[in-house]
Scaffold this motif. Structure first.
Motif, PDB file in Angstrom:
ATOM      1  N   THR A 218      38.800  -8.553   9.859  1.00 13.60           N
ATOM      2  CA  THR A 218      37.915  -8.510   8.696  1.00 13.60           C
ATOM      3  C   THR A 218      36.479  -8.548   9.210  1.00 13.60           C
ATOM      4  N   PRO A 219      35.508  -8.192   8.387  1.00 12.94           N
ATOM      5  CA  PRO A 219      34.117  -8.338   8.828  1.00 12.94           C
ATOM      6  C   PRO A 219      33.788  -9.771   9.256  1.00 12.94           C
ATOM      7  N   SER A 220      34.272 -10.751   8.526  1.00 18.54           N
ATOM      8  CA  SER A 220      34.026 -12.154   8.866  1.00 18.54           C
ATOM      9  C   SER A 220      34.622 -12.501  10.230  1.00 18.54           C
ATOM     10  N   ASP A 221      35.818 -12.042  10.489  1.00 20.39           N
ATOM     11  CA  ASP A 221      36.477 -12.312  11.771  1.00 20.39           C
ATOM     12  C   ASP A 221      35.677 -11.717  12.928  1.00 20.39           C
ATOM     13  N   ALA A 222      35.186 -10.492  12.761  1.00 22.83           N
ATOM     14  CA  ALA A 222      34.393  -9.851  13.813  1.00 22.83           C
ATOM     15  C   ALA A 222      33.109 -10.636  14.075  1.00 22.83           C
ATOM     16  N   ALA A 223      32.439 -11.066  13.011  1.00 23.60           N
ATOM     17  CA  ALA A 223      31.189 -11.814  13.159  1.00 23.60           C
ATOM     18  C   ALA A 223      31.436 -13.149  13.861  1.00 23.60           C
ATOM     19  N   HIS A 224      32.454 -13.873  13.433  1.00 26.43           N
ATOM     20  CA  HIS A 224      32.774 -15.154  14.061  1.00 26.43           C
ATOM     21  C   HIS A 224      33.160 -14.971  15.534  1.00 26.43           C
ATOM     22  N   THR A 225      33.930 -13.934  15.828  1.00 25.94           N
ATOM     23  CA  THR A 225      34.373 -13.701  17.203  1.00 25.94           C
ATOM     24  C   THR A 225      33.188 -13.431  18.120  1.00 25.94           C
ATOM     25  N   LEU A 226      32.229 -12.627  17.657  1.00 27.00           N
ATOM     26  CA  LEU A 226      31.052 -12.332  18.472  1.00 27.00           C
ATOM     27  C   LEU A 226      30.211 -13.589  18.693  1.00 27.00           C
ATOM     28  N   VAL A 227      29.950 -14.328  17.639  1.00 26.32           N
ATOM     29  CA  VAL A 227      29.147 -15.547  17.770  1.00 26.32           C
ATOM     30  C   VAL A 227      29.849 -16.547  18.691  1.00 26.32           C
ATOM     31  N   ASP A 228      31.151 -16.700  18.538  1.00 25.02           N
ATOM     32  CA  ASP A 228      31.901 -17.619  19.395  1.00 25.02           C
ATOM     33  C   ASP A 228      31.842 -17.203  20.866  1.00 25.02           C
TER      34      ASP A 228
ATOM     35  N   ARG B 232      23.379 -24.013  17.248  1.00 21.99           N
ATOM     36  CA  ARG B 232      24.084 -24.535  16.079  1.00 21.99           C
ATOM     37  C   ARG B 232      23.990 -23.498  14.972  1.00 21.99           C
ATOM     38  N   TRP B 233      24.947 -22.623  14.944  1.00 19.55           N
ATOM     39  CA  TRP B 233      24.979 -21.603  13.920  1.00 19.55           C
ATOM     40  C   TRP B 233      25.981 -22.014  12.862  1.00 19.55           C
ATOM     41  N   THR B 234      25.597 -21.866  11.618  1.00 17.04           N
ATOM     42  CA  THR B 234      26.464 -22.198  10.505  1.00 17.04           C
ATOM     43  C   THR B 234      26.739 -20.933   9.709  1.00 17.04           C
ATOM     44  N   PHE B 235      28.014 -20.619   9.566  1.00 19.25           N
ATOM     45  CA  PHE B 235      28.394 -19.449   8.790  1.00 19.25           C
ATOM     46  C   PHE B 235      28.015 -19.673   7.337  1.00 19.25           C
ATOM     47  N   GLN B 236      27.403 -18.657   6.721  1.00 16.19           N
ATOM     48  CA  GLN B 236      27.031 -18.727   5.310  1.00 16.19           C
ATOM     49  C   GLN B 236      28.021 -17.933   4.451  1.00 16.19           C
ATOM     50  N   GLN B 237      28.084 -16.620   4.699  1.00 15.02           N
ATOM     51  CA  GLN B 237      28.979 -15.772   3.914  1.00 15.02           C
ATOM     52  C   GLN B 237      28.963 -14.351   4.445  1.00 15.02           C
ATOM     53  N   CYS B 238      29.957 -13.588   4.025  1.00 14.14           N
ATOM     54  CA  CYS B 238      29.959 -12.145   4.243  1.00 14.14           C
ATOM     55  C   CYS B 238      29.922 -11.488   2.874  1.00 14.14           C
ATOM     56  N   THR B 239      29.051 -10.522   2.744  1.00 13.47           N
ATOM     57  CA  THR B 239      28.982  -9.711   1.537  1.00 13.47           C
ATOM     58  C   THR B 239      29.173  -8.277   1.989  1.00 13.47           C
ATOM     59  N   GLY B 240      30.354  -7.749   1.735  1.00 10.71           N
ATOM     60  CA  GLY B 240      30.667  -6.414   2.223  1.00 10.71           C
ATOM     61  C   GLY B 240      30.709  -6.413   3.736  1.00 10.71           C
ATOM     62  N   THR B 241      29.838  -5.625   4.348  1.00 10.62           N
ATOM     63  CA  THR B 241      29.826  -5.509   5.801  1.00 10.62           C
ATOM     64  C   THR B 241      28.657  -6.255   6.443  1.00 10.62           C
ATOM     65  N   VAL B 242      28.055  -7.183   5.724  1.00 10.07           N
ATOM     66  CA  VAL B 242      26.955  -7.985   6.255  1.00 10.07           C
ATOM     67  C   VAL B 242      27.342  -9.459   6.182  1.00 10.07           C
ATOM     68  N   CYS B 243      27.338 -10.114   7.344  1.00  9.85           N
ATOM     69  CA  CYS B 243      27.674 -11.535   7.422  1.00  9.85           C
ATOM     70  C   CYS B 243      26.420 -12.313   7.807  1.00  9.85           C
ATOM     71  N   SER B 244      26.222 -13.439   7.152  1.00  9.89           N
ATOM     72  CA  SER B 244      25.028 -14.246   7.375  1.00  9.89           C
ATOM     73  C   SER B 244      25.381 -15.586   7.997  1.00  9.89           C
ATOM     74  N   PHE B 245      24.522 -16.003   8.920  1.00  6.98           N
ATOM     75  CA  PHE B 245      24.607 -17.310   9.548  1.00  6.98           C
ATOM     76  C   PHE B 245      23.226 -17.940   9.454  1.00  6.98           C
ATOM     77  N   SER B 246      23.176 -19.253   9.458  1.00  2.00           N
ATOM     78  CA  SER B 246      21.884 -19.930   9.580  1.00  2.00           C
ATOM     79  C   SER B 246      21.894 -20.676  10.907  1.00  2.00           C
TER      80      SER B 246
END
Length: 96
Positions: A14-24, A55-69
């Motif tokens: 999923t888009p969220s999985d890809a974003a988390h995997t890269l950040v990790d 210290r990145w905190t996942f916020q959300q994914c909206t479509g193909t854009v995932c946000s972290f703070s």
């Protein structure tokens, strides 16, 4: 032969999985893993910064854009792909 697949190793389902995997991968200092789930530009953007103490905190994914703070701002990760082929992070934008 096949065509168009972004599957080059570690991919997100999923888009969220890809974003988390890269950040990790970045936070683990594993550039090789990062290059399998992110484009060269996305990986370069992240690895230009030190992940030490990140210290990145996942916020959300909206479509193909995932946000972290993170303590100094926000990050927007844009993913590309499909459910059938998998997802990878195409771009990383860091902001205040």
């Amino acid at each position: 032969g096949g065509g168009g697949s972004v599957s080059i190793g570690i991919i997100g389902t999923t888009p969220s999985d890809a974003a988390h995997t890269l950040v990790d991968a970045w936070m683990a200092g594993d550039r090789a893993a990062a290059t399998r789930c992110g484009s060269p530009a996305a990986v370069a953007t992240l690895f230009a910064q030190s992940a030490t103490g990140a210290r990145w905190t996942f916020q959300q994914c909206t479509g193909t854009v995932c946000s972290f703070s993170y303590p100094h701002g926000t990050a927007r990760l844009t993913v590309r792909g499909s459910d059938a082929a998998g997802w990878i992070v195409d771009q990383v934008h860091l902001g205040p």
